[in-house]
Design a protein around this motif. Structure first.
Motif, short mmCIF file in Angstrom:
data_model
loop_
_atom_site.label_atom_id
_atom_site.label_comp_id
_atom_site.label_asym_id
_atom_site.label_seq_id
_atom_site.Cartn_x
_atom_site.Cartn_y
_atom_site.Cartn_z
N GLY A 72 -1.70 12.29 1.71
CA GLY A 72 -1.90 12.25 3.14
C GLY A 72 -3.36 12.02 3.47
O GLY A 72 -4.23 12.14 2.60
N PRO A 73 -3.68 11.68 4.70
CA PRO A 73 -5.05 11.36 5.07
C PRO A 73 -5.96 12.57 5.03
O PRO A 73 -5.51 13.72 5.09
CB PRO A 73 -4.91 10.82 6.50
CG PRO A 73 -3.67 11.48 7.02
CD PRO A 73 -2.75 11.58 5.84
N ALA B 195 1.53 3.65 -7.84
CA ALA B 195 2.19 4.28 -6.70
C ALA B 195 3.66 3.86 -6.64
O ALA B 195 4.55 4.67 -6.38
CB ALA B 195 1.47 3.92 -5.41
N GLY B 196 3.90 2.57 -6.88
CA GLY B 196 5.28 2.09 -6.88
C GLY B 196 6.13 2.75 -7.94
O GLY B 196 7.30 3.07 -7.70
N ALA B 197 5.53 2.98 -9.12
CA ALA B 197 6.27 3.64 -10.19
C ALA B 197 6.60 5.08 -9.83
O ALA B 197 7.71 5.57 -10.10
CB ALA B 197 5.47 3.58 -11.49
N TYR B 198 5.68 5.78 -9.21
CA TYR B 198 5.93 7.17 -8.83
C TYR B 198 7.01 7.28 -7.77
O TYR B 198 7.92 8.12 -7.87
CB TYR B 198 4.64 7.84 -8.34
CG TYR B 198 3.90 8.58 -9.44
CD1 TYR B 198 4.48 9.68 -10.07
CD2 TYR B 198 2.64 8.20 -9.84
CE1 TYR B 198 3.83 10.36 -11.08
CE2 TYR B 198 1.96 8.87 -10.85
CZ TYR B 198 2.56 9.96 -11.46
OH TYR B 198 1.91 10.63 -12.46
N VAL B 199 6.94 6.47 -6.74
CA VAL B 199 7.92 6.62 -5.66
C VAL B 199 9.31 6.16 -6.10
O VAL B 199 10.32 6.60 -5.54
CB VAL B 199 7.48 5.86 -4.40
CG1 VAL B 199 6.13 6.36 -3.92
CG2 VAL B 199 7.45 4.36 -4.61
N THR C 61 -1.08 4.62 -1.80
CA THR C 61 -2.07 3.58 -2.11
C THR C 61 -3.19 3.55 -1.09
O THR C 61 -4.38 3.61 -1.43
CB THR C 61 -1.38 2.21 -2.17
OG1 THR C 61 -0.32 2.25 -3.12
CG2 THR C 61 -2.37 1.13 -2.54
N ALA C 62 -2.84 3.46 0.19
CA ALA C 62 -3.85 3.37 1.24
C ALA C 62 -4.69 4.63 1.31
O ALA C 62 -5.91 4.56 1.54
CB ALA C 62 -3.18 3.10 2.58
N GLY C 63 -4.07 5.78 1.09
CA GLY C 63 -4.83 7.03 1.12
C GLY C 63 -5.87 7.10 0.04
O GLY C 63 -6.95 7.67 0.23
N THR C 64 -5.58 6.50 -1.11
CA THR C 64 -6.55 6.48 -2.19
C THR C 64 -7.72 5.56 -1.85
O THR C 64 -8.89 5.92 -2.03
CB THR C 64 -5.88 6.02 -3.50
OG1 THR C 64 -4.89 7.00 -3.87
CG2 THR C 64 -6.89 5.88 -4.63
N ALA D 32 6.24 5.69 1.32
CA ALA D 32 5.52 6.64 0.47
C ALA D 32 4.48 5.93 -0.39
O ALA D 32 3.35 6.41 -0.55
CB ALA D 32 6.51 7.40 -0.41
N ALA D 33 4.85 4.78 -0.94
CA ALA D 33 3.90 4.01 -1.76
C ALA D 33 2.73 3.53 -0.94
O ALA D 33 1.58 3.52 -1.40
CB ALA D 33 4.61 2.83 -2.42
N ARG D 34 3.00 3.12 0.29
CA ARG D 34 1.92 2.67 1.18
C ARG D 34 0.93 3.80 1.44
O ARG D 34 -0.29 3.61 1.37
CB ARG D 34 2.50 2.17 2.50
CG ARG D 34 1.43 1.72 3.50
CD ARG D 34 2.07 1.35 4.84
NE ARG D 34 2.87 0.14 4.71
CZ ARG D 34 2.39 -1.09 4.87
NH1 ARG D 34 1.10 -1.27 5.13
NH2 ARG D 34 3.17 -2.13 4.76
#
Length: 318
Positions: free
Chosen positions: A159-160, A292-296, A256-259, A251-253
C-alpha cells in the motif's frame, strides 16, 4: 574489528577505520547494534574511509555523468547526492564498497541544516542500496512491503506510504507477531528477506531520532530475516473500514507501483543501472512487475480499506 549485519538476505561486513560519526549513522540505518562476529559468509563489504582525497579514475571510462567504470569497478562521485564518493567492486561473490565523504560546499551546508534528511540518504546510499544490488545477483528484487507472521498466517502488506502499514506492523509485534522489516524487502518467488531498518513511528513518547514525515526511529525488535507470505493484503484509506477480495491484476499494479513510488527507493534505480552497466553484474532493471505477477498468481489477494481515524489489527486481516 569489523561488525556485521544480516539484511536483505545478505551478510554485510562493516570495516573499522571510519570517521567517528559513522557508527552512530550505521546503527540508525539498520535499526540496532551490528553483530561483532560474522553469522555467515560475507557478501557485501563496506569500508568508509576517513579521507577526503578523491578516488583514482585511472583506467576508467565515463559511464554517465559523475560515474566511471572499468568492467569490474564503478566510481560514483557524490553518489545519490549524499556527499559520499563510492568505489564499488564486484569480484567473485563479494561486492566491496569503499566510501569517502567529500561533499561540495553547498552539499555540506545542506547536509548540516537538513540533518535528518542527510542521515536517511546516507544510510540508503552506504548500506541499503549496495545490499539491494547484491541481492539482485541472486535474482531477488526490491519490494516496498512488510511481511508479518502470526501463528495462523503470514501476510505481505502493501500500500502507499502513509496508509498505516508501519502502525499495523508495530501493533502486531506488540501482540507477539514477527515481521521482516518496516517497509522494505528483497524478494524471490517464494520468500521475502527484510532490509534491516528501524521501526518508524509517530507514537507519542516513543523517543528516538527524528526521521521523515514527523516520525521517529526506534529499534526493530526480534526482526525476522526471512518469511514466506501466504496472502497479500493491500491497505488503502477510504470512507469506511471494510475488507474485499482484490483482483490479481489490481494487486500486481499496487505491488509494482508502490515499490517504484517508495521514497526510500527513489534514487536506487539509477544506482542499480549504473553499477550493472559498469560491472556487467546483476540486472540493470530489477524484474519487479514480473515478480509481482508471480506473487498475485500464487496468493489470495485482499483490499483492506481503513476509514480516517480508524485502525485495524493483524487479527482482523483476512
Amino acid at each position: 574489528m569489523p561488525s556485521y549485519v544480516i539484511t536483505g538476505g545478505e551478510v554485510l561486513e562493516i570495516a573499522d577505520g571510519a570517521p567517528t560519526w559513522i557508527p552512530g549513522l550505521i546503527e540508525e540505518t539498520v535499526g540496532g547494534t551490528p553483530l561483532t562476529s560474522p553469522p555467515a559468509t560475507t557478501t557485501v563489504r563496506l569500508r568508509i574511509e576517513d579521507s577526503t582525497e578523491p578516488f583514482s579514475r585511472a583506467g576508467m571510462s565515463v559511464l554517465t555523468r559523475g560515474a566511471y567504470g572499468d568492467g569490474s569497478r564503478v566510481l560514483l562521485a557524490d553518489a545519490c547526492s549524499s556527499g559520499f564518493d563510492l568505489l564499488a567492486e564486484a569480484e567473485d561473490d563479494v561486492l566491496t564498497v569503499r566510501a569517502r565523504y567529500r561533499p561540495a560546499p553547498k552539499t555540506r551546508a545542506a547536509n548540516t541544516v537538513l540533518r535528518s534528511r542527510f542521515r536517511l540518504l546516507a544510510g540508503q546510499t552506504l548500506v541499503h542500496y549496495p545490499v539491494l544490488w547484491r541481492a539482485g545477483w541472486r535474482g531477488r528484487v526490491p519490494l516496498h512491503v512488510s511481511v508479518v507472521g502470526t501463528a495462523g498466517r503470514t501476510v505481505m502488506l502493501a500500500g502507499p506510504g502513509g496508509v498505516g502499514k508501519s502502525t499495523l506492523v508495530r501493533r502486531a509485534i506488540a501482540l507477539g507477531a514477527r515481521a521482516t522489516a518496516d517497509n522494505l524487502c528483497t524478494a524471490d518467488a517464494t520468500a521475502c528477506y527484510g532490509i534491516a531498518e528501524p521501526m518508524r513511528t509517530d507514537a507519542h513518547g516513543a523517543g528516538g531520532p527524528a526521521t521523515s514525515h514527523g516520525r521517529v526511529s526506534v529499534p526493530f525488535a526480534d526482526r525476522m530475516e526471512r518469511l514466506e507470505p501466504d496472502r497479500l493484503v493491500v491497505l488503502a484509506r477510504g470512507p469506511k473500514t471494510e475488507i474485499a477480495e482484490l483482483s490479481p491484476a489490481e494487486a500486481a499494479r499496487v505491488l509494482t507501483a508502490g515499490t517504484y513510488a517508495g521514497g526510500e527507493l527513489r534514487r536506487y534505480w539509477a544506482f542499480c543501472a549504473t553499477l550493472a552497466l559498469g560491472t556487467g553484474r546483476g540486472p540493470a532493471h530489477p524484474p519487479i512487475a514480473e515478480l509481482a505477477g508471480a506473487y498475485v498468481a500464487a496468493l489470495p489477494c485482499f483490499l483492506v480499506t481503513i476509514a480516517d481515524g480508524e485502525a485495524v489489527g493483524i487479527e482482523e486481516l483476512p
